[in-house]
Write an enzyme that holds these catalytic residues in place. Structure first.
Site, PDB file in Angstrom:
ATOM      1  N   GLY A 214       0.817  -1.200   0.000  1.00 16.80           N
ATOM      2  CA  GLY A 214       0.000   0.000   0.000  1.00 16.80           C
ATOM      3  C   GLY A 214       0.852   1.252   0.000  1.00 16.80           C
ATOM      4  N   SER A 215       0.280   2.344   0.479  1.00 14.53           N
ATOM      5  CA  SER A 215       0.942   3.643   0.413  1.00 14.53           C
ATOM      6  C   SER A 215       2.133   3.715   1.361  1.00 14.53           C
ATOM      7  CB  SER A 215      -0.044   4.764   0.746  1.00 14.53           C
ATOM      8  OG  SER A 215      -0.332   4.791   2.132  1.00 14.53           O
ATOM      9  N   GLU A 235       5.732  -3.129   0.718  1.00 12.51           N
ATOM     10  CA  GLU A 235       5.785  -2.884  -0.718  1.00 12.51           C
ATOM     11  C   GLU A 235       4.970  -1.636  -1.029  1.00 12.51           C
ATOM     12  OE1 GLU A 235       3.760  -4.723  -4.565  1.00 12.51           O
ATOM     13  OE2 GLU A 235       5.008  -6.207  -3.524  1.00 12.51           O
ATOM     14  N   CYS A 269       1.818  -0.343  -9.074  1.00 11.33           N
ATOM     15  CA  CYS A 269       2.949   0.268  -8.371  1.00 11.33           C
ATOM     16  C   CYS A 269       4.195   0.410  -9.242  1.00 11.33           C
ATOM     17  CB  CYS A 269       3.272  -0.519  -7.107  1.00 11.33           C
ATOM     18  SG  CYS A 269       3.700  -2.245  -7.389  1.00 11.33           S
ATOM     19  N   GLU A 364       4.051   9.460  -7.302  1.00 15.09           N
ATOM     20  CA  GLU A 364       3.425   8.371  -8.040  1.00 15.09           C
ATOM     21  C   GLU A 364       2.032   8.812  -8.485  1.00 15.09           C
ATOM     22  OE1 GLU A 364       2.653   3.600  -7.508  1.00 15.09           O
ATOM     23  OE2 GLU A 364       2.502   4.887  -5.746  1.00 15.09           O
TER      24      GLU A 364
END
Length: 464
Positions: A214-215, A235, A269, A364
């Protein structure tokens, strides 16, 4: 009053299902169950049982391929052909997890290398690390669950899994399949909860391993709150850079870059975000890339011909629209797209030479927006590509092997694709971010290994 969440279709915002959330008080028996299962070694699942469960689960998933595909489309909004590919990939992931169980092994440690270590036999074995707490993301609701649940089962760990609140149905379906496949009660508990309860869960002293997808803000925050001894793997996202040299093969490159840029509306991602193109081919590259992107069909993910579906929530469409407009006001040239189609859809968008200070260059995007930059000198382009704090996967397109190897060496990334897009992934390869993009290495086999720990046994005997 009991809290609940409503799962809605990202495309038309129709309600699919309402599900209850657990409270802080509900969490204690969940943690207790997992902890007690692991604490009593007589409960541990032997390797052959884990293999049987996972192989049976893969078979059940194959039999229900279309049903699971439709479920993942309904809650995640990924187009049909991509959702079907995700389910097939998830089935392969379960099989990979089952196969890796046979590779969980130690080694002999040499003794008698000194006078003091004579008459000893020493070897290591692998044991499950303990209770796993897993927190997942929305963008691959089934496959991410496989990477966090099937791996824990393979390692022999009880797992408490919290899916993204927007996409919990795929993991709940997988949990039912594992139960039907013979996974005993308590070895997998799927929890739906708010952030406060999730933090309480992952920071509990009974958690031995925390896996998070996640973030970055949430992941690093939770890591800072972990109990002493809790290991973790995080991650997060990136802003994947691509270097395009003047000798790149357009016929092979353009379809790959379009796919890597706009797959799942850029909500990946390692989605292609920043493309650095040599000035000698900039005009022809922009023309070819824009022409191919314009052919993408945007719309209903249930239609088999759709290439780009909705963003996960209307709030994300608002954010993307704001970021694109800011970039344009700061000097970017709009090549294609740039506007919302509806409350849930945004046009595949190409920006040329946005400011390095714009959000689309710095953060991102996680949406269907790609930035193209021109360069004269490759080392300067690599320096710009490396300039952000996030470093995950990157790519270079060239037919010159020396240029390829030099670029691979200089790009700060955990993986560099040569003549392929940044979003390429196989589930048996190492996968993960470095620096601000994460910690630990994913991939089915690598995650299983991280969910184990080593035990050393030393025998002393005068007959050795």
């Amino acid at each position: 009053m009991e809290k609940s969440i409503k799962v809605v279709s990202p495309y038309d915002l129709k309600e699919i299902k309402e599900l209850p959330l657990i409270s802080s008080e509900d969490l204690e028996p969940i943690l207790k169950t997992a902890h007690e299962l692991f604490s009593d070694r007589s409960n541990w699942l032997p390797p052959y049982r884990r293999i049987e469960v996972l192989e049976k689960a893969a078979l059940l998933m194959s039999e229900r391929l279309e049903m699971i595909t439709q479920l993942t489309i309904s809650e995640g909004g990924k187009p049909y052909k991509d959702c079907k590919a995700e389910v097939l990939r998830a089935i392969k992931g379960v099989k990979l997890a089952a196969a890796h169980i046979s590779q969980l092994k130690g080694e002999q440690v040499p003794m008698a290398l000194t006078q003091a270590t004579r008459n000893r036999l020493s070897f290591t074995t692998k044991e499950p690390i303990g209770v796993v707490a897993a927190v997942s993301a929305f963008n691959h609701p089934l496959n991410l669950a496989i990477h966090q649940i099937a791996t824990a089962v393979a390692a022999g760990c009880p797992v408490i899994f919290k899916p993204a609140m927007t996409t919990p149905l795929s993991s709940l379906a997988f949990a039912e399949i594992l139960k039907e496949a013979g996974l005993p009660e308590g070895w997998l508990q799927v929890v739906l909860c708010d952030r406060e309860v999730a933090e309480q869960m992952v920071t509990d002293a009974r958690i031995n391993f925390f896996t998070f997808i996640g973030s970055a803000n949430v992941g690093w925050y939770l890591k800072s709150k972990l109990s002493p001894g809790t290991r973790c793997a995080l991650e997060h996202g990136g802003a994947a850079p691509v270097i395009v040299e003047s000798d790149a093969d357009f016929e092979e490159m353009i379809p790959d870059l379009v796919k890597g840029s706009f797959y799942h509306a850029g909500q990946v991602c390692v989605s292609v975000q920043r493309i650095y193109v040599h000035e000698g081919i900039l005009e022809s590259f922009v023309e070819a890339f824009a022409a191919a992107t314009a052919q993408l069909k945007v719309g209903n993910p249930l239609e088999h011909t759709t290439d780009v579906g909705p963003l996960i929530t209307p709030k994300e469409v608002d954010r993307i629209e704001t970021w694109v407009n800011e970039a344009l006001s700061e000097g970017a040239e709009l090549i294609l797209g740039g506007e919302r189609i509806s409350q849930t859809l945004f046009q595949p968008t190409i920006l040329l030479n946005p400011s390095e200070r714009s959000k689309v260059s710095q953060q991102e995007i996680f949406g269907p927006v790609v930035c193209i930059y021109t360069y004269k000198n490759r080392d300067e382009a690599i320096q710009r590509a490396n300039a952000l704090e996030v470093h995950f996967q990157a790519a270079v397109f060239t037919k010159n092997v020396d240029v390829a190897l030099d670029t691979v060496k200089k790009l700060n990334a955990t993986a560099v694709m040569v003549n392929d897009h940044t979003a390429f992934r196989a589930d048996w390869m190492p996968f993960g971010g470095r620096d601000a993009s994460g910690i630990g290495m994913g991939g089915i086999s690598h995650t299983i290994e991280e969910m184990t720990r080593t035990k050393l046994t030393v025998f002393k005997s005068k007959y050795i």
